[in-house]
Design a protein around this motif. Structure first.
Motif, short mmCIF file in Angstrom:
data_model
loop_
_atom_site.label_atom_id
_atom_site.label_comp_id
_atom_site.label_asym_id
_atom_site.label_seq_id
_atom_site.Cartn_x
_atom_site.Cartn_y
_atom_site.Cartn_z
N ARG A 546 25.35 37.79 -29.76
CA ARG A 546 25.60 38.94 -30.63
C ARG A 546 24.55 40.04 -30.41
O ARG A 546 24.86 41.22 -30.42
N ALA A 547 23.31 39.61 -30.14
CA ALA A 547 22.25 40.59 -29.90
C ALA A 547 22.50 41.40 -28.64
O ALA A 547 22.28 42.62 -28.60
N VAL A 548 22.97 40.73 -27.57
CA VAL A 548 23.26 41.44 -26.31
C VAL A 548 24.40 42.43 -26.50
O VAL A 548 24.38 43.55 -25.99
N ILE A 549 25.43 42.03 -27.24
CA ILE A 549 26.55 42.93 -27.50
C ILE A 549 26.08 44.15 -28.29
O ILE A 549 26.44 45.30 -27.99
N ALA A 550 25.25 43.92 -29.30
CA ALA A 550 24.72 45.04 -30.10
C ALA A 550 23.90 45.99 -29.25
O ALA A 550 24.00 47.22 -29.37
N GLN A 551 23.09 45.44 -28.35
CA GLN A 551 22.28 46.28 -27.46
C GLN A 551 23.16 47.04 -26.48
O GLN A 551 22.87 48.19 -26.14
N GLY A 552 24.23 46.39 -26.02
CA GLY A 552 25.15 47.07 -25.11
C GLY A 552 25.84 48.24 -25.78
O GLY A 552 26.03 49.30 -25.16
N LEU A 553 26.23 48.07 -27.04
CA LEU A 553 26.83 49.18 -27.78
C LEU A 553 25.84 50.34 -27.93
O LEU A 553 26.22 51.51 -27.82
N TRP A 614 32.25 41.14 -37.17
CA TRP A 614 32.04 42.17 -36.15
C TRP A 614 30.55 42.41 -35.92
O TRP A 614 29.71 42.08 -36.75
N ILE A 615 30.26 42.96 -34.76
CA ILE A 615 28.87 43.23 -34.34
C ILE A 615 28.67 44.74 -34.33
O ILE A 615 29.45 45.47 -33.70
N GLY A 616 27.65 45.19 -35.00
CA GLY A 616 27.39 46.62 -35.06
C GLY A 616 26.48 47.08 -33.94
O GLY A 616 25.79 46.29 -33.29
N CYS A 617 26.50 48.37 -33.72
CA CYS A 617 25.65 48.98 -32.69
C CYS A 617 24.18 48.86 -33.10
O CYS A 617 23.81 49.22 -34.23
N ALA A 618 23.35 48.34 -32.22
CA ALA A 618 21.93 48.14 -32.53
C ALA A 618 21.25 49.48 -32.79
O ALA A 618 21.54 50.48 -32.12
N GLY A 619 20.32 49.47 -33.72
CA GLY A 619 19.59 50.69 -34.03
C GLY A 619 20.36 51.57 -34.97
O GLY A 619 20.00 52.70 -35.23
#
Length: 619
Positions: A546-553, A614-619
């Motif tokens: 989930r962290a990688v997906i958030a960072q990708g977003l 769902w995974i939100g955009c990091a930051g």
């Protein structure tokens, strides 16, 4: 050695130089065409086979093997034409015709190829139907609709046992003879028996009567909604497409070392009309790859690649993703690949830029040169070539320029340019569907393909076009900003690499774009450090994933200039894409509309502020 390789594979020696004219009309439309006239085409596909059986009778035409440990079984051009004529005699004796065509349910293989050529040799259409509809489907509804439409006179399977459920499901719908490629099957007529039929004078008469307008085959569209459509493919479509290819790929006319190792299914236009016919038209050799870019199956493709190194490497984006990973871990394969392959060709979907960059980096590191990477564009209805990128583009996604003999009409549609196609490579229509056929062409006879394109440089049309999404797939946010689904999908896959296998873009009528993500489970599992036995839901729910997906977003957002260029949320899907639901083809292409329709619940989850899925955009 590097300089020799570079000279041999220089795009300037491989390909013809593009020369395009643009007719800008008063209504805002632009008609593009090549200044290179299309030269005379073969009368029919059978003329190619007869020619090479005379000119290079002992050259291997087709090869296949049952496993990676088995030797290759091969057929020369001389052997092929003999079996084709024999099988053609049987086909004529059964009274097969356009109204009672040959249907093939099996995967690619030598018997499949020879039966197809035998039917086409005597003017009988063949129809290869994706094995997924027989082997992966649970309800067989689409297969039933295809058989009902075609009313075949003969049906070929590689063996009756694997296809037993499908054959039982369609049995009440036809009166066809069942042909099997398995010598142990007693419940069908064997292909080897058909291929030993004594040739009759009727074969030569029927072959002589084939014209460019004769129907060569029916190919089905994906049928994501409703019944799949049977696209009529004439002999002219197939031969003109390959003639244009020979004029743009200039090396084909001089070289006689064309070898292809290919898995792409012959139930689709890319594998059949482009790749198979490329080999046949130019007297090359095709080795059937029993693998494909899927978990557990790509190892077979790699083993075959170690055995047979092709002149041109064909694949879809997912295949290149898996190839790059393999090349990084195999020094010997990497040296052979970049030393022997002239260029790589991708089609069917845009190649994410990270894969383009990865292959280029490996190529330069290994051989001191960038392996030329080219593409093309078209559809089942254009057999398939409409444009060809016969030059080295600066980046991924360039679909090239119109091929000789084919015109493109670019019509303003909102802020896009809708593209339409006219030429000898375009279908006359859909089988037994006159109303649908009439709706498919504009008043000037251009085929309404439904895609949009954009110029690499509007002032220099010879620099090519970029695919700009499906006109019907794009949508507006509440802000009035258009979302280019095709462009954003590719950018999203790159940003979420290697954990995203494919992406469906949603957000219609909302304020933000969201992603439904089909995850690369193997890559997710490896990143999370989980064992092979780990449940899919545990894998996609892991904090590291989930962290990688958030960072990708977040990465995609940083690259984007507005709200339509990135997604604020992503949902990883545990259930693979469904064949019965029309969500995916056996080439691995995702149908955006079908996924959004079938997975309305997942879209609702993305819109649910309270959901923790769902995974939100990091930051």
């Amino acid at each position: 050695m590097t300089s020799l390789a570079a000279r041999r594979d220089d795009p300037e020696t491989l390909f013809a130089v593009p020369a395009i004219v643009a007719d800008r009309r008063a209504d805002g439309s632009i008609v593009l065409k090549s200044t290179m006239p299309l030269r005379e085409c073969a009368r029919c596909v059978g003329d190619w086979l007869e020619h090479w059986a005379t000119q290079t009778p002992d050259r291997i035409f087709l090869g296949e093997r049952a496993s990676v440990d088995a030797p290759w079984t091969t057929v020369t051009y001389r052997q092929a034409v003999g079996q084709v004529r024999a099988a053609a005699a049987w086909i004529l004796a059964q009274g097969l015709s356009a109204e009672r065509p040959l249907v093939i349910l099996a995967d690619n293989g030598i018997d499949h190829a020879l039966l197809t050529l035998a039917a086409q040799h005597v003017g009988v259409p063949s129809a290869a139907i994706s094995p997924a509809y027989s082997l992966m489907s649970k309800d067989f509804d689409k297969l039933k609709s295809m058989i009902t439409l075609l009313q075949p006179g003969a049906i070929y399977v590689s063996g009756t046992k694997p296809f037993a459920a499908a054959l039982s499901a369609i049995q009440p719908l036809h009166s066809a003879r069942i042909i099997s490629g398995n010598a142990a099957d007693a419940d069908a007529i064997l292909f080897r028996t058909i291929a030993a039929t004594p040739e009759t004078p009727a074969v030569e008469r029927a072959f002589a009567a084939v014209t460019p307008d004769t129907i060569a085959k029916f190919l089905f569209t994906s049928g994501s909604t409703g019944t799949p459509k049977a696209v009529i493919n004439t002999q002219r479509m197939l031969t003109s497409s390959q003639q244009a290819k020979a004029q743009t790929w200039a090396f084909l006319e001089a070289a006689r070392d064309l070898v292809i190792l290919d898995w792409l299914p012959w139930s689709h236009t890319f594998g059949a009309n482009h790749n198979f016919n490329l080999v046949l038209r130019n007297g090359g050799t095709l080795y059937v790859d029993g693998g494909k870019p899927a978990p557990g199956l790509f190892a077979t493709s790699l083993a075959n690649l170690r055995s047979v190194m092709p002149t041109i490497y064909f694949n879809v984006p997912r295949g290149f993703d898996m190839l790059i990973a393999a090349l990084r871990g195999d020094d010997e394969l990497r040296r052979r690949f970049f030393g022997e392959v002239k260029f790589a060709f991708y089609a069917g979907a845009a190649l994410p830029q990270n894969l383009w960059d990865g292959l280029e980096e490996l190529s330069i590191k290994t051989s001191g040169r960038a392996l030329p990477m080219v593409s093309a564009w078209g559809s089942t209805e254009t057999s398939p070539l409409a444009t060809d990128c016969h030059f080295q583009a600066k980046r991924s996604g360039n679909i090239g320029v119109p091929i000789p003999g084919t015109e493109l009409k670019l019509v303003p549609s909102g802020d896009k340019l809708e593209v339409r196609v006219r030429g000898p490579n375009v279908t006359p229509g859909y089988w037994k569907a006159p109303e649908l056929t009439a709706q498919t062409f504009d008043s000037d006879g251009f085929y309404l393909i439904g895609d949009a394109v954009t110029f690499a440089d509007p002032a220099r049309p010879e620099l090519g076009l970029f695919f700009d999404g499906r006109v019907a797939e794009d949508f507006k946010l509440n802000s009035g900003t258009w979302v280019s689904v095709g462009t954003l999908r590719v950018a999203g896959i790159s940003a979420l690499a290697p954990l995203a296998q494919d992406i469906v873009v949603t957000g219609h009528g909302g304020d933000e774009v969201r992603f439904l993500v089909f995850p690369n489970i193997a890559a997710c599992r490896a990143h999370a450090g989980l064992p092979e036995s780990a449940d899919v839901k545990d894998v996609i729910g892991h904090d590291k994933v989930r962290a990688v997906i958030a960072q990708g977003l977040a990465k995609l957002k940083a690259q984007s200039g507005n709200s339509s260029g990135h997604a604020t949320r992503a949902l990883l899907l545990a259930e693979p894409a469904s064949v019965d639901g029309g969500e995916i083809t056996d080439k691995g292409y995702i149908n955006q509309r079908a996924v959004l329709t079938r997975r309305a619940g997942a879209v609702a989850t993305l819109d649910d502020e309270a959901s923790a899925e769902w995974i939100g955009c990091a930051g």
